[in-house]
Design a protein around this motif. Structure first.
Motif, PDB file in Angstrom:
ATOM      1  N   ASP A  22       0.860  -1.182   0.000  1.00  0.00           N
ATOM      2  CA  ASP A  22       0.000   0.000   0.000  1.00  0.00           C
ATOM      3  C   ASP A  22       0.894   1.229   0.000  1.00  0.00           C
ATOM      4  N   ALA A  23       0.778   2.081  -1.028  1.00  0.00           N
ATOM      5  CA  ALA A  23       1.657   3.236  -1.187  1.00  0.00           C
ATOM      6  C   ALA A  23       1.172   4.460  -0.424  1.00  0.00           C
ATOM      7  N   GLU A  24       0.069   4.359   0.272  1.00  0.00           N
ATOM      8  CA  GLU A  24      -0.481   5.521   0.972  1.00  0.00           C
ATOM      9  C   GLU A  24       0.481   5.985   2.067  1.00  0.00           C
ATOM     10  N   GLY A  25       0.880   7.268   1.975  1.00  0.00           N
ATOM     11  CA  GLY A  25       1.767   7.848   2.969  1.00  0.00           C
ATOM     12  C   GLY A  25       3.225   7.481   2.807  1.00  0.00           C
ATOM     13  N   LYS A  26       3.610   6.822   1.732  1.00  0.00           N
ATOM     14  CA  LYS A  26       4.993   6.419   1.504  1.00  0.00           C
ATOM     15  C   LYS A  26       5.704   7.464   0.632  1.00  0.00           C
ATOM     16  N   THR A  27       6.998   7.617   0.842  1.00  0.00           N
ATOM     17  CA  THR A  27       7.814   8.488   0.014  1.00  0.00           C
ATOM     18  C   THR A  27       8.141   7.760  -1.287  1.00  0.00           C
ATOM     19  N   LEU A  28       8.078   8.479  -2.391  1.00  0.00           N
ATOM     20  CA  LEU A  28       8.234   7.881  -3.723  1.00  0.00           C
ATOM     21  C   LEU A  28       9.550   7.116  -3.881  1.00  0.00           C
ATOM     22  N   GLY A  29      10.674   7.730  -3.572  1.00  0.00           N
ATOM     23  CA  GLY A  29      11.971   7.093  -3.784  1.00  0.00           C
ATOM     24  C   GLY A  29      12.211   5.909  -2.880  1.00  0.00           C
ATOM     25  N   ARG A  30      11.811   6.006  -1.627  1.00  0.00           N
ATOM     26  CA  ARG A  30      12.020   4.899  -0.689  1.00  0.00           C
ATOM     27  C   ARG A  30      11.156   3.701  -1.059  1.00  0.00           C
ATOM     28  N   LEU A  31       9.928   3.987  -1.504  1.00  0.00           N
ATOM     29  CA  LEU A  31       9.046   2.919  -1.962  1.00  0.00           C
ATOM     30  C   LEU A  31       9.636   2.224  -3.185  1.00  0.00           C
ATOM     31  N   ALA A  32      10.136   3.024  -4.133  1.00  0.00           N
ATOM     32  CA  ALA A  32      10.707   2.459  -5.356  1.00  0.00           C
ATOM     33  C   ALA A  32      11.933   1.605  -5.058  1.00  0.00           C
ATOM     34  N   ALA A  33      12.739   2.005  -4.103  1.00  0.00           N
ATOM     35  CA  ALA A  33      13.933   1.223  -3.754  1.00  0.00           C
ATOM     36  C   ALA A  33      13.553  -0.139  -3.179  1.00  0.00           C
ATOM     37  N   GLU A  34      12.544  -0.180  -2.325  1.00  0.00           N
ATOM     38  CA  GLU A  34      12.109  -1.447  -1.747  1.00  0.00           C
ATOM     39  C   GLU A  34      11.482  -2.364  -2.803  1.00  0.00           C
ATOM     40  N   VAL A  35      10.692  -1.762  -3.700  1.00  0.00           N
ATOM     41  CA  VAL A  35      10.055  -2.544  -4.766  1.00  0.00           C
ATOM     42  C   VAL A  35      11.117  -3.123  -5.694  1.00  0.00           C
ATOM     43  N   THR A  36      12.140  -2.343  -6.007  1.00  0.00           N
ATOM     44  CA  THR A  36      13.227  -2.823  -6.862  1.00  0.00           C
ATOM     45  C   THR A  36      13.931  -4.014  -6.229  1.00  0.00           C
ATOM     46  N   LYS A  37      14.143  -3.953  -4.925  1.00  0.00           N
ATOM     47  CA  LYS A  37      14.799  -5.051  -4.213  1.00  0.00           C
ATOM     48  C   LYS A  37      13.965  -6.333  -4.316  1.00  0.00           C
ATOM     49  N   ILE A  38      12.650  -6.194  -4.185  1.00  0.00           N
ATOM     50  CA  ILE A  38      11.768  -7.366  -4.252  1.00  0.00           C
ATOM     51  C   ILE A  38      11.718  -7.926  -5.676  1.00  0.00           C
ATOM     52  N   LEU A  39      11.607  -7.047  -6.681  1.00  0.00           N
ATOM     53  CA  LEU A  39      11.542  -7.502  -8.075  1.00  0.00           C
ATOM     54  C   LEU A  39      12.812  -8.249  -8.490  1.00  0.00           C
ATOM     55  N   ARG A  40      13.960  -7.786  -8.037  1.00  0.00           N
ATOM     56  CA  ARG A  40      15.222  -8.426  -8.403  1.00  0.00           C
ATOM     57  C   ARG A  40      15.487  -9.687  -7.609  1.00  0.00           C
ATOM     58  N   GLY A  41      14.856  -9.835  -6.442  1.00  0.00           N
ATOM     59  CA  GLY A  41      15.069 -11.016  -5.624  1.00  0.00           C
ATOM     60  C   GLY A  41      16.140 -10.832  -4.574  1.00  0.00           C
ATOM     61  N   LYS A  42      16.545  -9.586  -4.312  1.00  0.00           N
ATOM     62  CA  LYS A  42      17.607  -9.334  -3.334  1.00  0.00           C
ATOM     63  C   LYS A  42      17.143  -9.545  -1.901  1.00  0.00           C
ATOM     64  N   HIS A  43      15.843  -9.689  -1.694  1.00  0.00           N
ATOM     65  CA  HIS A  43      15.334  -9.935  -0.350  1.00  0.00           C
ATOM     66  C   HIS A  43      15.467 -11.406   0.047  1.00  0.00           C
ATOM     67  N   ARG A  44      15.831 -12.253  -0.882  1.00  0.00           N
ATOM     68  CA  ARG A  44      15.995 -13.683  -0.614  1.00  0.00           C
ATOM     69  C   ARG A  44      17.457 -13.999  -0.332  1.00  0.00           C
ATOM     70  N   PRO A  45      17.706 -14.976   0.525  1.00  0.00           N
ATOM     71  CA  PRO A  45      19.104 -15.345   0.797  1.00  0.00           C
ATOM     72  C   PRO A  45      19.768 -16.055  -0.384  1.00  0.00           C
ATOM     73  N   THR A  46      18.978 -16.522  -1.346  1.00  0.00           N
ATOM     74  CA  THR A  46      19.534 -17.238  -2.499  1.00  0.00           C
ATOM     75  C   THR A  46      19.673 -16.339  -3.721  1.00  0.00           C
ATOM     76  N   PHE A  47      19.842 -15.030  -3.533  1.00  0.00           N
ATOM     77  CA  PHE A  47      19.938 -14.091  -4.651  1.00  0.00           C
ATOM     78  C   PHE A  47      21.108 -14.435  -5.550  1.00  0.00           C
ATOM     79  N   THR A  48      20.820 -14.507  -6.849  1.00  0.00           N
ATOM     80  CA  THR A  48      21.839 -14.710  -7.874  1.00  0.00           C
ATOM     81  C   THR A  48      21.634 -13.623  -8.919  1.00  0.00           C
ATOM     82  N   PRO A  49      22.658 -12.818  -9.221  1.00  0.00           N
ATOM     83  CA  PRO A  49      22.467 -11.648 -10.082  1.00  0.00           C
ATOM     84  C   PRO A  49      21.947 -11.947 -11.477  1.00  0.00           C
ATOM     85  N   GLY A  50      22.363 -13.060 -12.087  1.00  0.00           N
ATOM     86  CA  GLY A  50      21.985 -13.325 -13.466  1.00  0.00           C
ATOM     87  C   GLY A  50      20.747 -14.180 -13.632  1.00  0.00           C
TER      88      GLY A  50
END
Length: 152
Positions: A29-57
């Motif tokens: 829910d983006a209500e009350g969130k700052t644009l840049g901070r929200l985008a940074a967290e979403v980027t982390k989730i989309l790339r899979g960096k929130h998982r311990p098994t992150f592989t860049p490629g």
């Protein structure tokens, strides 16, 4: 085993391969969130960096559904000073629109542009961006994906 071989085994990195259909959907829910901070967290989730098994490629990220996109805010004077530029393709036709106007017309665009700007410029990130859904209202219509509500 020799000591040198044991030491080399300690420094091996686990590189995973894509496992089919293990994509989870996360609802934010983006209500009350700052644009840049929200985008940074979403980027982390989309790339899979929130998982311990992150592989860049490898695409191991999750899908993200963002609701209430029109209620995101920015700090300071960014609403009037941040300019979104696009070119029509004709000579002298550069269109410039401030953030306030873009949020009023199309609230999904600033969030999508911010997330896209934080992703690497590769084919893999284009595939990861296809799992981003930004919705202006509070109803998303993606109940079939069983999204997990997350507070960021």
């Amino acid at each position: 085993m020799t000591a040198k071989k044991e030491k080399a085994m300690l420094h091996e990195t686990l590189l995973l391969k894509k496992e089919p259909s293990d994509v989870n959907w996360i609802l934010i829910d983006a209500e009350g969130k700052t644009l840049g901070r929200l985008a940074a967290e979403v980027t982390k989730i989309l790339r899979g960096k929130h998982r311990p098994t992150f592989t860049p490629g490898v695409d191991l990220g999750d899908g993200v559904i963002i609701i209430n996109a029109e209620k995101v805010y920015t700090t300071g004077n960014k609403g009037a000073q941040k300019i979104y530029r696009r070119h029509t393709g004709y000579l002298g036709n550069m269109r410039e629109v401030p953030l306030n106007v873009v949020l009023a017309r199309d609230p999904q665009r600033p969030i999508t542009q911010a997330v896209k700007g934080m992703m690497p410029k590769t084919r893999l990130s284009n595939a990861q961006l296809r799992r981003l859904r930004v919705i202006a209202g509070s109803e998303h219509g993606m109940e079939a994906q069983k999204p997990i509500q997350v507070n960021i």
